[in-house]
Scaffold this active site. Structure first.
Site, PDB file in Angstrom:
ATOM      1  N   SER A  90       0.791  -1.231   0.000  1.00 57.93           N
ATOM      2  CA  SER A  90       0.000   0.000   0.000  1.00 57.93           C
ATOM      3  C   SER A  90       0.822   1.280   0.000  1.00 57.93           C
ATOM      4  O   SER A  90       0.252   2.370  -0.087  1.00 57.93           O
ATOM      5  CB  SER A  90      -0.965   0.007   1.187  1.00 57.93           C
ATOM      6  N   TYR A 192     -10.918   2.144   5.538  1.00 64.08           N
ATOM      7  CA  TYR A 192      -9.883   1.850   4.550  1.00 64.08           C
ATOM      8  C   TYR A 192     -10.439   0.905   3.492  1.00 64.08           C
ATOM      9  O   TYR A 192     -10.966  -0.150   3.816  1.00 64.08           O
ATOM     10  CB  TYR A 192      -8.694   1.208   5.249  1.00 64.08           C
ATOM     11  N   SER A 193     -10.312   1.294   2.239  1.00 62.90           N
ATOM     12  CA  SER A 193     -10.839   0.470   1.155  1.00 62.90           C
ATOM     13  C   SER A 193      -9.908   0.528  -0.044  1.00 62.90           C
ATOM     14  O   SER A 193      -9.689   1.593  -0.626  1.00 62.90           O
ATOM     15  CB  SER A 193     -12.240   0.943   0.737  1.00 62.90           C
ATOM     16  N   ASN A 194      -9.363  -0.624  -0.410  1.00 61.58           N
ATOM     17  CA  ASN A 194      -8.507  -0.691  -1.596  1.00 61.58           C
ATOM     18  C   ASN A 194      -9.268  -0.338  -2.868  1.00 61.58           C
ATOM     19  O   ASN A 194      -8.670   0.091  -3.857  1.00 61.58           O
ATOM     20  CB  ASN A 194      -7.893  -2.082  -1.708  1.00 61.58           C
ATOM     21  N   THR A 334       2.429   2.547   5.314  1.00 63.84           N
ATOM     22  CA  THR A 334       2.745   1.132   5.461  1.00 63.84           C
ATOM     23  C   THR A 334       2.254   0.383   4.232  1.00 63.84           C
ATOM     24  O   THR A 334       1.425   0.888   3.467  1.00 63.84           O
ATOM     25  CB  THR A 334       2.066   0.547   6.709  1.00 63.84           C
ATOM     26  N   GLY A 335       2.754  -0.839   4.057  1.00 68.32           N
ATOM     27  CA  GLY A 335       2.312  -1.651   2.925  1.00 68.32           C
ATOM     28  C   GLY A 335       2.290  -3.123   3.274  1.00 68.32           C
ATOM     29  O   GLY A 335       3.221  -3.636   3.911  1.00 68.32           O
TER      30      GLY A 335
END
Length: 383
Positions: A90, A192-194, A334-335
Site C-alpha cells: 500500500s 480503509y478500502s482498496n 505502510t504496505g
C-alpha cells in the site's frame, strides 16, 4: 491487502499533528543519528522471531545506514541485501495519490469533483444521493466497500488471489455489490478500502490516456531516478529481490508467494521498489519536487481513522504517533501484500527517515510485529 500496523502501536497514543513539509537535513560528520549497532540488533531481532529476511535504509543526522538480516531466498539460502527489491504493497497509494494531485495541479481533475464526472456509472451515489468525490477516494471517506474483503472470503484466499486475473472494472464491481458501511463523506466516518485506489488508478488512465505504469514512470520514477521501482505487468518481481513468504494457518511448511497476479492489487498495492527509492520518493515529496505546496498541505490534512488514536490518514498519506510516544507523529505509509510488509516513515522535522521491508506479512505473528516496531523506533525516535 489490508494495511497492518505493528500490534503494540495501536495501544500508544499521543497528540497527532500534521507533518511539516521540511526536506531531510544534510548530515555532518559530527552529527549524531540513530544507534547503528542498535539498528542491526533490531533487524536481527525481526529475523529471530521467524521472518526470513529484513532490510532497511535509514537517513538521519549521522548520514545513511543500510542494513540487512536473514535470507532473501529460503530455497537457495541467498542472503538478504539492503538493495533488494520487494513488493511495497500500500505504499503504492502514496504514488497514485501524487499522480492524482499532479492532475489536480494541472487542472485536469478537481479534488471535489464527483468521480462520475470522469468515470460515469462506475460507482453508485450514496443512499442519500451524495456522490463519491476524488477527495473521498483519496482519504478513504467514500464509504465504498473493500474488494479485498470479498477476495478473503474465498476458499484458500491467498492462493486464489495469487493466480487470479481481474480487470479493474471487475474489482470495482465486486465491491459495489457489497453493503455500504456509510454514505460518501458522512461526518465522522472512515474506512480503509482498496477499491478507492482502483478507482483512482482508473481515473489516472482516463484523464491521461496512458496506463497507470506509464504515468507513474513518467511523473515519478524517471524524474527522481528511482532505478529499482516499477509497476510490473507480469507476476514476477524483476531484478535481485526478496522472495515473499507466508506460513498459512494449519500448514507447517513456508509457502513462497513471490510470484503474484499483477491484477490482484492493481492501483492500491502493485509497486515494486527498494528501500533507497522509497526514501528518495518521500524526501522529494516533502521537499516540493513533486507537488505545489498547497497540494502537499492537502495531502497532509489528516483525519481520524478506525484504527485507534495513534494513526491518522490524509490523501494517500498516513501519520502515526505510536512509533515514538511523546514526540510528534511520523508520516509516510505502510504496505502489506502476501509475503511482504513495508514501512516507510519520516519524522515531522524531516531529519530522520526509514524504509523497512520484511519478506513475511500476515502470518508472521505479534512478536515479529513488536520486533519491527523496535526497528522503527530505533531509527525514528529521539528518546
Amino acid at each position: 491487502m489490508r494495511r497492518r500496523t505493528v500490534a503494540v502501536s495501536a495501544l500508544l497514543a499521543a497528540a497527532a499533528l500534521a507533518p511539516a513539509a521540511v526536506p531531510a537535513v544534510a548530515a555532518t560528520p559530527a552529527a549524531r543519528g540513530a544507534d547503528r549497532a542498535g539498528l542491526q540488533r533490531a533487524l536481527d531481532g525481526v529475523v529471530a522471531e521467524g521472518v526470513p529476511g529484513a532490510i532497511a535504509e535509514v537517513r538521519d543526522e549521522g548520514g545513511v545506514w543500510r542494513g540487512s538480516s536473514g535470507v532473501a531466498d529460503l530455497a537457495a539460502g541467498r542472503r538478504a541485501q539492503a538493495g533488494d527489491r520487494f513488493r511495497a504493497g500500500s505504499v503504492t497509494k502514496s504514488f497514485v495519490a501524487t499522480v492524482v494531485l499532479q492532475l489536480v495541479a494541472e487542472g485536469e481533475v478537481g479534488l471535489d469533483d464527483p468521480i462520475g464526472r470522469h468515470l460515469p456509472g462506475l460507482v453508485p451515489d450514496g443512499s442519500n444521493g451524495a456522490p463519491v468525490t476524488v477527495r473521498q477516494l483519496l482519504d478513504h471517506t467514500s464509504g465504498l466497500p473493500n474488494y479485498t474483503d470479498v477476495l478473503l472470503r474465498k476458499p484458500d484466499p491467498i492462493r486464489a488471489a495469487q493466480h487470479s486475473h481481474h480487470t479493474p472494472r471487475e474489482l470495482v464491481d465486486m465491491a459495489v455489490k457489497e453493503p455500504r458501511a456509510f454514505n460518501p463523506g458522512e461526518p465522522g466516518k472512515w474506512a480503509y478500502s482498496n477499491t478507492n485506489y482502483v478507482v483512482l488508478a482508473m481515473l489516472i488512465e482516463k484523464s491521461t490516456g496512458h496506463t497507470l505504469p506509464q504515468e507513474i514512470d513518467r511523473r515519478i520514477v524517471r524524474p527522481l531516478h528511482l532505478t529499482g521501482t516499477s509497476v510490473p505487468s507480469s507476476s514476477h518481481v524483476p531484478g535481485r529481490h526478496l522472495n515473499g513468504y507466508e506460513r498459512l494457518p494449519g500448514e507447517t511448511a513456508t509457502t513462497d508467494f513471490t510470484d503474484f497476479s499483477p491484477t490482484a492489487f492493481w492501483g492500491p498495492g502493485n509497486i515494486v521498489s527498494t528501500t533507497a527509492d522509497l526514501n528518495r520518493f518521500y524526501r522529494a515529496l516533502s521537499g516540493g519536487k513533486l507537488l505545489p505546496s498547497r497540494l502537499w498541505r492537502e495531502m497532509n490534512t489528516l483525519h481520524d481513522t478506525d484504527r485507534g488514536e495513534s494513526r491518522k490518514y490524509g490523501l494517500g498519506m498516513e501519520s502515526n504517533s505510536g512509533y515514538c510516544p511523546g514526540e510528534k507523529p511520523v508520516w509516510g505509509h505502510t504496505g502489506s501484500v502476501p509475503g511482504y510488509n513495508t514501512f516507510s516513515f519520516t519524522t515531522a522535522d524531516g531529519r530522520r527517515q526509514i524504509t523497512l521491508a520484511l519478506n513475511m506479512d500476515t502470518f508472521k505473528g505479534p512478536k515479529a510485529d513488536a520486533a519491527a516496531l523496535k526497528v522503527l523506533s530505533t531509527a525514528l525516535c529521539r528518546k
